[in-house]
Design an enzyme around this catalytic site. Structure first.
Site, PDB file in Angstrom:
ATOM      1  CE  LYS A  18      68.158  92.862  79.668  1.00 32.42           C
ATOM      2  NZ  LYS A  18      67.167  92.452  78.443  1.00 32.42           N
TER       3      LYS A  18
ATOM      4  CB  SER B 255      62.380  93.394  80.104  1.00 37.33           C
ATOM      5  OG  SER B 255      63.418  92.708  79.731  1.00 37.33           O
TER       6      SER B 255
ATOM      7  NE  ARG C  67      64.314  84.619  80.518  1.00 37.97           N
ATOM      8  CZ  ARG C  67      63.878  86.043  80.033  1.00 37.97           C
ATOM      9  NH1 ARG C  67      62.637  86.188  79.999  1.00 37.97           N
ATOM     10  NH2 ARG C  67      64.950  86.853  79.752  1.00 37.97           N
TER      11      ARG C  67
ATOM     12  CG  ASP D 228      71.443  92.672  79.520  1.00 43.92           C
ATOM     13  OD1 ASP D 228      71.027  92.490  80.759  1.00 43.92           O
ATOM     14  OD2 ASP D 228      71.406  92.047  78.606  1.00 43.92           O
TER      15      ASP D 228
ATOM     16  NE  ARG E 155      72.419  97.378  68.250  1.00 48.73           N
ATOM     17  CZ  ARG E 155      71.085  97.427  68.272  1.00 48.73           C
ATOM     18  NH1 ARG E 155      70.268  97.898  67.280  1.00 48.73           N
ATOM     19  NH2 ARG E 155      70.320  96.468  69.069  1.00 48.73           N
TER      20      ARG E 155
ATOM     21  CE  LYS F 206      76.357  85.946  71.253  1.00 52.72           C
ATOM     22  NZ  LYS F 206      75.073  86.433  71.698  1.00 52.72           N
TER      23      LYS F 206
ATOM     24  CG  HIS G  87      78.874  92.188  73.429  1.00 48.29           C
ATOM     25  ND1 HIS G  87      77.794  91.291  73.652  1.00 48.29           N
ATOM     26  CD2 HIS G  87      78.674  92.355  72.094  1.00 48.29           C
ATOM     27  CE1 HIS G  87      76.944  91.332  72.672  1.00 48.29           C
ATOM     28  NE2 HIS G  87      77.285  91.996  71.753  1.00 48.29           N
TER      29      HIS G  87
ATOM     30  CD  GLU H  30      75.413  93.878  76.454  1.00 57.26           C
ATOM     31  OE1 GLU H  30      75.812  92.335  76.448  1.00 57.26           O
ATOM     32  OE2 GLU H  30      74.319  94.047  76.007  1.00 57.26           O
TER      33      GLU H  30
ATOM     34  CG  HIS I 224      65.610  91.079  67.302  1.00 50.67           C
ATOM     35  ND1 HIS I 224      65.483  90.309  68.398  1.00 50.67           N
ATOM     36  CD2 HIS I 224      64.576  91.962  67.484  1.00 50.67           C
ATOM     37  CE1 HIS I 224      64.661  90.640  69.254  1.00 50.67           C
ATOM     38  NE2 HIS I 224      64.124  91.850  68.792  1.00 50.67           N
TER      39      HIS I 224
END
Length: 245
Positions: A59, A63, A70, A86, A91, A126, A134, A153, A169
């Site tokens: 990240k 970010s 937030r 994360d 991946r 989900k 994960h 992660e 996405h």
């Protein structure tokens, strides 16, 4: 605070932030090396690898800052390390669903990796249809003056799952409003079809392997041939026999 003091403070913040981001880069390199070793091991011993390819990311500071804002969290490096798990992500894309759990098991057996959490979005997708396994793992990073334990992660999914997630996405990237219900249903339907394809390909893979195993009739020459790092070696005729004694 004098101008010189401000400059020195800025230099220290820059140094601390660079070091902070650096350890996540090193943690990713550590775990990518582990994955590459496992991939090569399987390829050499089984003429097959459960790992298709990997992709990593860290990240950006922007970010990270936005995520902390937030969450109404304190903007400090210790708070960021404990609050965002994360920052570093890896991946792993596999061929088949069974490969996902095999790769996960191999990683969890690594003595120097500490598994902090597992979320199975394959058995429990989900609501929008997202599927992936994960793992949250803690990776040791050895620096010149200390050892850091860094959280990474790891997402493990099939090619079909990755295809769905990537397009989902792209479709909704920066879409700030609620997704219309009919689109949500279509997305879930597309995910279900991708999963059905995974199951079908898994079955075909298993049946082909069973046929190959039943027809296995290797010659003596084939048994004595090994390949390491794309280099082919032919063992002496009595070498395997002597090792087995």
């Amino acid at each position: 605070m004098s101008t010189q003091d401000q400059i020195e403070k800025f230099k220290q913040i820059k140094y601390d932030l660079t070091r902070f981001m650096m350890i996540y880069k090193f943690a990713l390199e550590e775990i990518e090396t582990k994955i590459e070793i496992l991939k090569q091991e399987f390829q050499m011993l089984h003429d097959y690898s459960p790992i298709e390819h990997t992709k990593s990311r860290i990240k950006s500071p922007e970010s990270i800052m936005n995520k902390m804002l937030r969450k109404n969290s304190e903007l400090s490096l210790p708070a960021i390390k404990s609050g965002i798990k994360d920052i570093a992500g890896l991946r792993i894309t596999c061929s088949f669903i069974s490969d996902i759990y095999q790769v996960s098991a191999m990683l969890q057996k690594q003595d120097d990796l500490k598994v902090l959490g597992v979320k199975d979005y394959i058995k429990n997708p989900k609501p929008n249809g997202y599927q992936s396994l994960h793992l949250l793992v803690e990776v040791p990073v050895f620096l010149s003056d200390c050892q850091e334990h860094v959280c990474v992660e790891v997402q493990i999914r099939t090619i079909a799952m990755d295809f769905w997630a990537s397009l989902e996405h792209k479709i909704f990237y920066k879409y700030s409003q609620a997704v219309p219900e009919h689109l949500t249903r279509e997305l879930k339907n597309a995910s279900d079809k991708a999963y059905e394809l995974d199951l079908q390909m898994e079955r075909l893979h298993r049946e082909i392997q069973e046929i190959k195993d039943s027809r296995a009739d290797a010659s003596d020459e084939e048994l004595r041939r090994i390949i390491i790092n794309n280099q082919q070696y032919s063992l002496p005729a009595n070498f395997i026999k002597l090792l087995g004694e």
